[in-house]
Design an enzyme around this catalytic site. Structure first.
Site, PDB file in Angstrom:
ATOM      1  N   GLU A   1      33.402  27.716  37.346  1.00  0.00           N
ATOM      2  CA  GLU A   1      33.789  29.046  36.850  1.00  0.00           C
ATOM      3  C   GLU A   1      32.539  29.914  36.786  1.00  0.00           C
ATOM      4  OE1 GLU A   1      36.503  30.986  35.766  1.00  0.00           O
ATOM      5  OE2 GLU A   1      34.871  32.402  35.421  1.00  0.00           O
ATOM      6  N   GLN A   2      32.646  31.136  37.339  1.00  0.00           N
ATOM      7  CA  GLN A   2      31.459  31.995  37.382  1.00  0.00           C
ATOM      8  C   GLN A   2      31.017  32.500  36.003  1.00  0.00           C
ATOM      9  OE1 GLN A   2      32.544  35.259  39.920  1.00  0.00           O
ATOM     10  NE2 GLN A   2      34.072  36.056  38.520  1.00  0.00           N
TER      11      GLN A   2
ATOM     12  N   TYR B   1      54.653  43.455  22.058  1.00  0.00           N
ATOM     13  CA  TYR B   1      55.211  42.238  21.466  1.00  0.00           C
ATOM     14  C   TYR B   1      54.172  41.595  20.546  1.00  0.00           C
ATOM     15  CZ  TYR B   1      52.845  40.397  25.685  1.00  0.00           C
ATOM     16  OH  TYR B   1      51.946  40.116  26.692  1.00  0.00           O
TER      17      TYR B   1
ATOM     18  N   ASP C   1      46.960  34.092  41.282  1.00  0.00           N
ATOM     19  CA  ASP C   1      46.743  35.441  41.834  1.00  0.00           C
ATOM     20  C   ASP C   1      45.988  35.411  43.154  1.00  0.00           C
ATOM     21  OD1 ASP C   1      48.005  36.539  39.666  1.00  0.00           O
ATOM     22  OD2 ASP C   1      46.335  37.812  39.042  1.00  0.00           O
TER      23      ASP C   1
ATOM     24  N   ARG D   1      45.582  35.626  24.915  1.00  0.00           N
ATOM     25  CA  ARG D   1      44.983  34.907  26.045  1.00  0.00           C
ATOM     26  C   ARG D   1      43.834  33.972  25.654  1.00  0.00           C
ATOM     27  NH1 ARG D   1      46.048  37.332  31.541  1.00  0.00           N
ATOM     28  NH2 ARG D   1      47.777  38.734  31.181  1.00  0.00           N
TER      29      ARG D   1
HETATM   30  C1  LIG Z   1      48.394  44.266  32.211  1.00  0.00           C
HETATM   31  C2  LIG Z   1      48.793  42.879  32.666  1.00  0.00           C
HETATM   32  C3  LIG Z   1      49.749  42.151  31.948  1.00  0.00           C
HETATM   33  C4  LIG Z   1      50.150  40.879  32.369  1.00  0.00           C
HETATM   34  N1  LIG Z   1      51.097  40.184  31.647  1.00  0.00           N
HETATM   35  C5  LIG Z   1      51.500  38.943  32.072  1.00  0.00           C
HETATM   36  C6  LIG Z   1      52.500  38.203  31.334  1.00  0.00           C
HETATM   37  O1  LIG Z   1      52.988  38.655  30.283  1.00  0.00           O
HETATM   38  N2  LIG Z   1      52.890  36.974  31.809  1.00  0.00           N
HETATM   39  C7  LIG Z   1      52.344  36.427  32.942  1.00  0.00           C
HETATM   40  O2  LIG Z   1      52.732  35.309  33.330  1.00  0.00           O
HETATM   41  N3  LIG Z   1      51.393  37.111  33.657  1.00  0.00           N
HETATM   42  C8  LIG Z   1      50.968  38.334  33.252  1.00  0.00           C
HETATM   43  N4  LIG Z   1      49.997  39.015  33.956  1.00  0.00           N
HETATM   44  C9  LIG Z   1      49.438  38.394  35.172  1.00  0.00           C
HETATM   45  C10 LIG Z   1      48.357  37.363  34.835  1.00  0.00           C
HETATM   46  O3  LIG Z   1      47.347  37.942  34.019  1.00  0.00           O
HETATM   47  C11 LIG Z   1      47.715  36.824  36.121  1.00  0.00           C
HETATM   48  O4  LIG Z   1      48.730  36.514  37.039  1.00  0.00           O
HETATM   49  C12 LIG Z   1      46.904  35.575  35.815  1.00  0.00           C
HETATM   50  O5  LIG Z   1      45.776  35.883  35.017  1.00  0.00           O
HETATM   51  C13 LIG Z   1      46.441  34.911  37.126  1.00  0.00           C
HETATM   52  O6  LIG Z   1      45.729  33.753  36.809  1.00  0.00           O
HETATM   53  P1  LIG Z   1      44.698  33.150  37.869  1.00  0.00           P
HETATM   54  O7  LIG Z   1      44.145  31.912  37.196  1.00  0.00           O
HETATM   55  O8  LIG Z   1      45.336  33.005  39.188  1.00  0.00           O
HETATM   56  O9  LIG Z   1      43.541  34.245  38.024  1.00  0.00           O
HETATM   57  P2  LIG Z   1      42.536  34.825  36.937  1.00  0.00           P
HETATM   58  O10 LIG Z   1      43.140  34.821  35.581  1.00  0.00           O
HETATM   59  O11 LIG Z   1      42.043  36.122  37.488  1.00  0.00           O
HETATM   60  O12 LIG Z   1      41.318  33.767  36.915  1.00  0.00           O
HETATM   61  C14 LIG Z   1      40.453  33.635  38.010  1.00  0.00           C
HETATM   62  C15 LIG Z   1      39.155  32.977  37.526  1.00  0.00           C
HETATM   63  O13 LIG Z   1      38.311  32.721  38.661  1.00  0.00           O
HETATM   64  C16 LIG Z   1      36.986  33.079  38.339  1.00  0.00           C
HETATM   65  N5  LIG Z   1      36.290  33.410  39.605  1.00  0.00           N
HETATM   66  C17 LIG Z   1      36.568  34.441  40.450  1.00  0.00           C
HETATM   67  N6  LIG Z   1      35.732  34.418  41.508  1.00  0.00           N
HETATM   68  C18 LIG Z   1      34.908  33.345  41.338  1.00  0.00           C
HETATM   69  C19 LIG Z   1      33.847  32.783  42.096  1.00  0.00           C
HETATM   70  N7  LIG Z   1      33.437  33.328  43.266  1.00  0.00           N
HETATM   71  N8  LIG Z   1      33.229  31.666  41.637  1.00  0.00           N
HETATM   72  C20 LIG Z   1      33.626  31.091  40.452  1.00  0.00           C
HETATM   73  N9  LIG Z   1      34.612  31.593  39.687  1.00  0.00           N
HETATM   74  C21 LIG Z   1      35.269  32.697  40.124  1.00  0.00           C
HETATM   75  C22 LIG Z   1      37.132  34.284  37.418  1.00  0.00           C
HETATM   76  O14 LIG Z   1      35.962  34.470  36.643  1.00  0.00           O
HETATM   77  C23 LIG Z   1      38.358  33.885  36.586  1.00  0.00           C
HETATM   78  O15 LIG Z   1      37.992  33.130  35.447  1.00  0.00           O
HETATM   79  C24 LIG Z   1      49.581  40.301  33.547  1.00  0.00           C
HETATM   80  C25 LIG Z   1      48.609  41.020  34.264  1.00  0.00           C
HETATM   81  C26 LIG Z   1      48.215  42.304  33.834  1.00  0.00           C
HETATM   82  C27 LIG Z   1      47.187  43.067  34.637  1.00  0.00           C
END
Ligand SMILES: Cc1cc2nc3c(=O)[nH]c(=O)nc-3n(C[C@H](O)[C@H](O)[C@H](O)COP(=O)(O)OP(=O)(O)OC[C@H]3O[C@@H](n4cnc5c(N)ncnc54)[C@H](O)[C@@H]3O)c2cc1C
Length: 371
Positions: free
Chosen positions: A11-12, A189, A267, A81
């Site tokens: 993790e960065q 909420y 994502d 979160r």
């Molecule tokens: C306003 C808003 C409200 C939301 N509400 C909801 C909700 O109610 N319910 C729900 O299910 N979803 C919700 N979401 C969506 C949800 O936040 C995302 O889908 C979720 O965070 C995706 O998780 P992830 O682990 O794929 O990516 P992320 O949470 O973005 O995590 C990616 C991680 O990778 C790390 N990283 C990135 N690049 C590198 C690199 N090169 N080297 C090392 N580490 C790296 C980052 O630092 C980060 O920690 C919401 C989004 C928004 C914007």
């Protein structure tokens, strides 16, 4: 890890901390969290809203929603979160204390027939499989498939956390509320056993296009965006200590996201606008299906990863598209006039219509999905 895979997480960020915001976790996500053994720990830190409401942006008229949270075998949690991250990290460290490496930014990778080498700013490491769970700007995705070309959705999302004691008693309720209006909506909420209220506002606006969890806005700008909205919305806005804003980008569903020993989840491969509240939940489902594919299937690593991707492609595509469909629904011009608005809300949020939009999401079982 619980299934016998040896996992290292790079993790960065130098510290493991999430943005101070809420996240909704529906039954299809909490089912997985209970299977991982963290359900009760999370429940103690979460809220289970007593109900959900739709409210009209200007008059404040309220409709009680057919309650989706209580009809499934697993609960609907609203979670702060940082609490979710803490519970997950603790569970990982219980199995392997040194599994999470912080301050380790990935810069690329090299794949050979027998292994994949992850390049980090401060070194490298090799393994059998690389999973890019690196979010919406995924470097692993861009290395596999080329530069990103997101399109601005025309919407910015505002978010904030309100200490519950700042709200009048009639608003400090254990209810999830979705305010809908022409060109915008607001969702709020309760979090953390009802001590916090989470605020998310989405508004059609084209003058600001930065996709970031940390960009700050001001109370004045947020209030200006919601000028003319009901006094309860103004009260929420006034009580947000620090409002943040995020430009919502859209990326079309990817036809594939696995190449050899490298795959993606969350994502990184299917970001979506947050209007079904499913982005994080989809990442949680992905992770379990991926773990099952790696440990339950025969064949080489590449074919097991390909089966994971296949099992997830159609469902995540529907979630990406269903989330985008809610933009027009939540922001309809029919909501401008209270006369047409009532008929519109009663049709769009009728029990059978809500069920057709959410049943397929909430009933899914990542533990038994066919691989
Ligand atoms: C306003 C808003 C409200 C939301 N509400 C909801 C909700 O109610 N319910 C729900 O299910 N979803 C919700 N979401 C969506 C949800 O936040 C995302 O889908 C979720 O965070 C995706 O998780 P992830 O682990 O794929 O990516 P992320 O949470 O973005 O995590 C990616 C991680 O990778 C790390 N990283 C990135 N690049 C590198 C690199 N090169 N080297 C090392 N580490 C790296 C980052 O630092 C980060 O920690 C919401 C989004 C928004 C914007």
């Amino acid at each position: 890890m619980k299934r016998g895979c040896d996992v290292e997480v790079y993790e960065q960020a130098r510290q493991l901390k999430e943005v101070g915001a809420g996240v909704q976790l529906s039954a299809n996500g909490t089912r997985v969290l209970y299977a991982l053994g963290v359900g009760e720990e999370l429940k103690a830190l979460s809220c289970e809203a007593e109900g959900k409401e739709i409210r009209l942006w200007n008059t404040g008229e309220a409709w009680k929603l057919f309650d989706l949270g209580r009809v499934y075998d697993f609960p609907y949690f609203t979670v702060y979160r940082p609490d979710l991250l803490e519970v997950l990290a603790r569970a990982v460290r219980r199995i392997k204390p040194e599994a999470i490496h912080l301050g380790e930014r990935c810069t690329g990778f090299v794949q050979t027939d027998g292994a994949v080498r992850l390049e980090l700013e401060n070194g490298s490491m090799s393994g059998d499989v690389l999973v890019g769970a690196d979010g919406v700007h995924s470097l692993i995705r861009q290395t596999l498939f080329g530069p990103d070309k997101p399109q601005f959705s025309g919407i910015i999302a505002w978010r904030g956390i309100i200490p519950m004691e700042r709200l009048p008693a009639r608003m400090a309720r254990m209810v999830g509320v979705n305010w809908v209006g022409p060109g915008g909506h607001v969702v709020h909420y309760p979090l953390r056993a009802g001590t916090l209220m989470n605020f998310v506002g989405a508004l059609e606006r084209t003058d600001w296009q930065v996709e970031s969890w940390s960009a700050r806005g001001t109370t004045e700008e947020l209030a200006a965006d919601y000028r003319g909205w009901h006094e309860d919305v103004q009260t929420l806005i006034r009580n947000i200590p620090v409002p943040h804003k995020w430009a919502l980008m859209v990326r079309p569903p990817m036809p594939r996201w696995t190449v050899g020993r490298v795959t993606l989840l969350g994502d990184a491969c299917h970001s979506m606008v947050p209007f079904l509240a499913q982005g994080a939940v989809m990442a949680i489902e992905d992770a379990l299906v991926l773990a099952r594919a790696l440990t339950e299937l025969d064949g080489d690593v590449g074919s097991r990863l390909a089966r994971y991707e296949e099992a997830r492609r159609e469902r995540t595509r529907r979630a990406v598209e269903g989330s985008a469909d809610n933009i027009a629904r939540f922001h309809s011009r029919a909501l401008a006039d209270p006369g047409t608005a009532r008929e519109y809300v009663e049709r769009e949020w009728a029990g059978h219509n809500v069920a057709s939009r959410y049943e397929w999401l909430f009933r899914y079982d990542a533990l038994t999905e066919t691989l």
